[in-house]
Design a protein around this motif. Structure first.
Motif, mmCIF file in Angstrom:
data_model
loop_
_atom_site.group_PDB
_atom_site.id
_atom_site.type_symbol
_atom_site.label_atom_id
_atom_site.label_comp_id
_atom_site.label_asym_id
_atom_site.label_seq_id
_atom_site.Cartn_x
_atom_site.Cartn_y
_atom_site.Cartn_z
ATOM 1 N N VAL A 194 -19.578 41.221 -24.079
ATOM 2 C CA VAL A 194 -19.288 40.911 -25.048
ATOM 3 C C VAL A 194 -18.373 39.172 -25.373
ATOM 4 N N ILE A 195 -18.437 38.060 -25.132
ATOM 5 C CA ILE A 195 -18.235 36.282 -25.353
ATOM 6 C C ILE A 195 -17.349 36.471 -26.638
ATOM 7 N N LYS A 222 -14.359 36.263 -32.589
ATOM 8 C CA LYS A 222 -16.145 36.423 -33.369
ATOM 9 C C LYS A 222 -16.478 36.387 -31.720
ATOM 10 N N VAL A 223 -17.960 37.075 -32.108
ATOM 11 C CA VAL A 223 -18.959 37.404 -30.356
ATOM 12 C C VAL A 223 -19.798 36.146 -30.633
ATOM 13 N N PHE A 249 -14.298 39.691 -24.270
ATOM 14 C CA PHE A 249 -14.152 38.802 -23.445
ATOM 15 C C PHE A 249 -13.876 37.974 -24.365
ATOM 16 N N ALA A 250 -12.885 36.869 -24.498
ATOM 17 C CA ALA A 250 -11.803 36.347 -25.222
ATOM 18 C C ALA A 250 -11.902 35.324 -24.625
ATOM 19 N N GLY A 261 -19.455 27.683 -28.828
ATOM 20 C CA GLY A 261 -18.302 28.465 -29.520
ATOM 21 C C GLY A 261 -17.121 28.180 -29.082
ATOM 22 N N THR A 262 -17.183 28.268 -27.009
ATOM 23 C CA THR A 262 -15.608 28.512 -26.723
ATOM 24 C C THR A 262 -15.015 27.726 -26.418
ATOM 25 N N GLU A 263 -13.776 27.741 -27.023
ATOM 26 C CA GLU A 263 -13.007 26.344 -27.432
ATOM 27 C C GLU A 263 -12.183 25.709 -26.218
ATOM 28 N N VAL A 264 -11.985 24.543 -26.499
ATOM 29 C CA VAL A 264 -11.809 23.484 -25.322
ATOM 30 C C VAL A 264 -10.900 22.655 -25.471
#
Length: 645
Positions: free
Chosen positions: A464-465, A471-472, A520-521, A638-641
C-alpha cells in the motif's frame, strides 16, 4: 353287654344271702346310691375315653389302683344286717350272691367285689366297648362307662319305694326276671348317656359368614356377570383372566377361504390379529364391576388390527394359487449420458387383507370362532416402488452434479461423474422398500492423496502507498492468503459416510496462510535551484530526474502540494482550444500528466524539448517521457509534493 349272672352262679345263692341282698338295696337307698350315681353321672358328663375300664369309672377315691378283676371278692359290710320290719317283703327264695365272677375275656383274673355300702360292685368284668357300641348303636364318644349290678329277685318291684332313689341311681338299675326254677338272674345295664352338645348352628353360621365375606371380596375384583367384550364373555372373571380369554378367542378365530381359496383355513394368530386385550379387560372391570348390579349384562366392542405383512405371508402360505409376485423397480448408471436411470416396478396380485380383517372382526364380535370368506383380489405392490426408484435417481444425479472437494464456496477439486459412479454401490433394500447407498473408501483415498497438490497455494504479499503520516493512499498489491490442507487421514472414511447419506459436497478443511502487506510512504521533492525532481520512499531516494521548470514570466509555484489528478495525454495551451487567444500557445499530445497544483503538473516533454535542466516551461515541470511515466505510475492521489528554490 356280657351277662355276668349265669344259672351256675345262681344255683349257689342261699336264703341268707337273699336277706343280705335286700339289706344292700336299702343301704343303696339310704346312703350309697347318691354317691355311686353321682360318680356315674360325673363320669358320663366328662365323656370318659372309650378304652377306660368300667370298674375304674365307679371306684371310690381310696380304691386300689389295680383293676377290679384282679382282686378277690369279699363280703360287703352289712350283709349280716337284719332287714327293716316296716314294709319289707320277705324274699321269695334264698339267693346266694355270686361269689365268683367269670371275666369277660378268658384268662383275665377275677374281680374283687367292692363293699355294698360303697355302691360299687367290683366284680364287673372289663367291658368290650366295641361290641357294646355295636349292640347299642352308640359311638365310642357317646358310650357311658358306668354299669351297676343289682340283685333282682322275682318280686323285686315290691322291695322298696323307688321314689326315694335318686334319678341317677334309678337309671343305673336293671331288673331281671327270675327263671322258672326260682333262681335269681343277674344282668348289667348301661347308664343312659348324657346327650352331647350340638354345635351345628354355630358351624352353619360361620360357613355362611365366610361365604358372604368371600362373595363381597370377589365382587371387588371380578367383572360383572353378563359382561362381554367383542362377543367374548368375561363376567365372573378378573381383568387378567378376561384379557387371556379375549386373546385366546381372537387367536382361535378361524377364517375359511371359500371359492378360489379352496377352503383354506387361517387363524387369527397366524394372521397377526391383535387387540389391546388388557386395556379392554381393565375398562370392562372399571365400567362394569361385579359389586355394581346396575352395570351387569353389558357389551362393549373392540377393534381388531391385522399385521399386513404377517397376514399376507399367512394367506400366501395357505392359498398360494391366489398370489402372483410383484417386480421391484430398478436403477443403474448410464455411461452414455453419465447419469442414473430407473426401470418402473410391476405390481403383483393377492388377497385383500382389509376384507379379511373385516371378516375376523365380525366373527369376533358375534362370538363365532369360524367365519367363511370369499377372497377379494387386491393388487400387491412391489417392495420397491417406481416412486422410490425415481427419487433415488434424482438424488444420485444431484450428487453427480455437485461432487467434489470444496474450500469454502469454491469447488476446488471437482469429481468426474463417471468417477463418482464408480465409487458408489446402489443395493436394493426390499425389507425397507428403499435403496442402500455405499461408497468405496479405498477408491476415494486415491483422490484424497492428490488433494495437497491441488489445494495448497502460497500467500501473495500486498503493498500500500501512504503519505508521510501513514495514511493509505492506494493499494499497490491486494495481497492473497495462502492455504494448506491439514491431516487427511480420515478424509476418505468421512467422505464415504457423506456419500452413503446422499451428500457429495466434501468441505475440505485447510489452514489459511496470511499474506504480508508492505507499506510505502512516498513523497516528491522539486528543487528549482538544481532543476531536479527527487522521489523518496519511506525516507529513501528512489530516483532523481532532470527537469525544466517555468520561466520567470510563468514560474513554477513553490510550496507543499499533493497529487490530485492524472491525465494520460492532453493538448496543452489556450490556443489549442481558442484560435483567437492572444499571447497563448498550443502543445499537442502531451503525455503522462500528473497534476499537483492548479494548471501545474509533471508531464513528458520529449516531443517538443531537445534538452532539459533550465527553466523553459509555462509553469509545469517538464520531464523526459519515461521519467514522467514513472512519476505517473509511482505516485498516488494524495502523494505529497514539495517545491522549493
Amino acid at each position: 353287654m356280657t351277662n355276668l349272672a349265669t344259672e351256675s352262679q345262681a344255683g349257689k345263692a342261699s336264703g341268707d344271702d337273699a336277706g343280705k341282698a335286700q339289706q344292700a338295696v336299702e343301704d343303696e337307698q339310704s346312703a350309697s346310691a347318691d354317691a355311686t350315681a353321682a360318680d356315674a353321672v360325673d363320669e358320663t358328663d366328662a365323656e370318659a375315653p372309650a378304652d377306660a375300664e368300667t370298674a375304674d369309672a365307679v371306684a371310690p377315691a381310696d380304691e386300689d389302683d389295680s383293676p377290679a378283676e384282679d382282686a378277690e371278692p369279699e363280703p360287703a359290710e352289712g350283709d349280716e344286717a337284719e332287714p327293716e320290719a316296716d314294709g319289707e317283703p320277705e324274699p321269695a327264695d334264698e339267693v346266694e350272691p355270686a361269689d365268683e365272677v367269670e371275666p369277660a375275656d378268658e384268662g383275665e383274673p377275677e374281680a374283687e367285689p367292692e363293699p355294698a355300702d360303697e355302691a360299687a360292685l367290683a366284680d364287673a368284668p372289663e367291658v368290650d366297648e366295641d361290641a357294646d357300641a355295636e349292640a347299642s348303636g352308640t359311638t365310642d364318644d357317646e358310650a357311658v362307662a358306668v354299669a351297676t349290678a343289682v340283685l333282682a329277685p322275682a318280686a323285686a318291684t315290691a322291695l322298696a319305694p323307688t321314689a326315694e332313689l335318686s334319678s341317677e341311681t334309678a337309671t343305673a338299675v336293671a331288673t331281671a326276671t327270675a327263671p322258672a326254677d326260682a333262681s335269681p338272674t343277674f344282668a348289667w345295664a348301661p347308664a343312659e348317656p348324657k346327650p352331647k352338645k350340638k354345635h351345628t348352628a354355630i358351624w352353619i353360621s360361620a360357613a355362611a359368614g365366610v361365604a358372604v365375606v368371600g362373595l363381597v371380596v370377589s365382587s371387588l375384583v371380578l367383572i360383572a356377570p353378563g359382561t362381554s367384550v367383542a362377543g367374548v364373555p368375561v363376567g365372573w372373571l378378573t381383568p387378567g383372566a378376561a384379557a387371556e380369554a379375549i386373546e385366546q378367542r381372537l387367536a382361535e378365530t378361524t377364517v375359511v377361504l371359500t371359492g378360489a381359496g379352496e377352503d383354506a383355513e387361517v387363524t387369527g394368530a397366524e394372521l397377526g390379529a391383535a387387540v389391546d386385550a388388557q386395556a379392554l379387560a381393565d375398562a370392562a372391570f372399571a365400567q362394569h364391576p361385579m359389586w355394581n348390579p346396575t352395570a351387569w349384562f353389558a357389551a362393549t366392542d373392540a377393534e381388531i388390527e391385522l399385521d399386513p405383512a404377517a397376514a399376507t405371508e399367512a394367506l400366501r402360505e395357505v392359498a398360494p394359487q391366489l398370489y402372483t409376485d410383484a417386480t421391484d423397480a430398478t436403477l443403474a448408471f448410464d455411461a452414455a449420458t453419465a447419469s442414473y436411470v430407473s426401470t418402473p416396478a410391476v405390481a403383483g396380485a393377492g388377497i385383500d387383507v382389509g376384507t379379511v380383517q373385516d371378516a375376523i372382526q365380525a366373527a369376533f364380535e358375534a362370538g363365532e370362532k369360524r367365519v367363511q370368506l370369499d377372497p377379494v383380489p387386491a393388487e400387491v405392490p412391489a417392495a420397491i416402488s417406481t416412486e422410490t426408484a425415481d427419487a433415488t435417481v434424482a438424488q444420485l444425479n444431484g450428487m453427480l452434479d455437485t461432487a467434489g472437494f470444496y474450500v469454502g464456496e469454491e469447488r476446488t477439486v471437482p469429481i468426474d461423474r463417471a468417477t463418482l459412479a464408480a465409487w458408489l454401490t446402489i443395493a436394493p433394500d426390499p425389507e425397507n422398500g428403499a435403496y442402500e447407498i455405499t461408497a468405496d473408501e479405498a477408491a476415494i483415498q486415491s483422490a484424497v492423496d492428490g488433494l495437497p497438490a491441488a489445494v495448497n497455494r502460497p500467500a501473495e504479499n500486498g503493498a500500500v502507498i501512504t503519505n508521510s503520516a501513514g495514511k493509505v493512499l492506494r493499494e499497490e498489491a491486494p495481497g492473497i492468503s495462502g492455504r494448506e490442507v491439514g491431516d487427511t487421514t480420515d478424509f476418505a472414511s468421512d467422505f464415504a459416510t457423506q456419500l452413503a447419506a446422499g451428500n457429495a459436497v466434501f468441505e475440505t478443511p485447510v489452514t489459511e496462510v496470511a499474506p504480508v502487506v508492505s507499506t510505502f510512504a512516498r513523497t516528491v521533492e522539486v528543487d528549482l535551484s538544481s532543476q531536479t525532481a527527487t522521489l523518496f520512499e519511506n525516507g529513501n531516494v528512489v530516483a532523481s530526474y532532470t527537469i525544466s521548470s517555468g520561466l520567470s514570466g510563468t514560474p513554477t509555484p513553490t510550496g507543499h502540494f499533493t497529487v490530485n489528478a492524472y491525465t494520460r495525454m492532453q493538448d496543452m495551451g489556450a490556443l489549442c482550444y481558442n484560435p483567437a487567444a492572444v499571447n497563448s500557445y498550443c502543445t499537442e499530445d502531451v503525455p503522462w500528466i500528473t497534476w499537483f497544483a492548479p494548471d501545474i503538473a509533471f508531464h513528458g516533454a520529449s516531443n517538443f524539448r531537445s534538452r532539459l535542466g533550465f527553466p523553459q516551461s509555462h509553469g509545469c515541470v517538464n520531464m523526459w517521457n519515461d521519467d514522467a511515466k514513472f512519476v505517473y505510475d509511482w505516485t498516488a492521489r494524495g502523494t505529497e509534493v514539495w517545491v522549493h528554490a
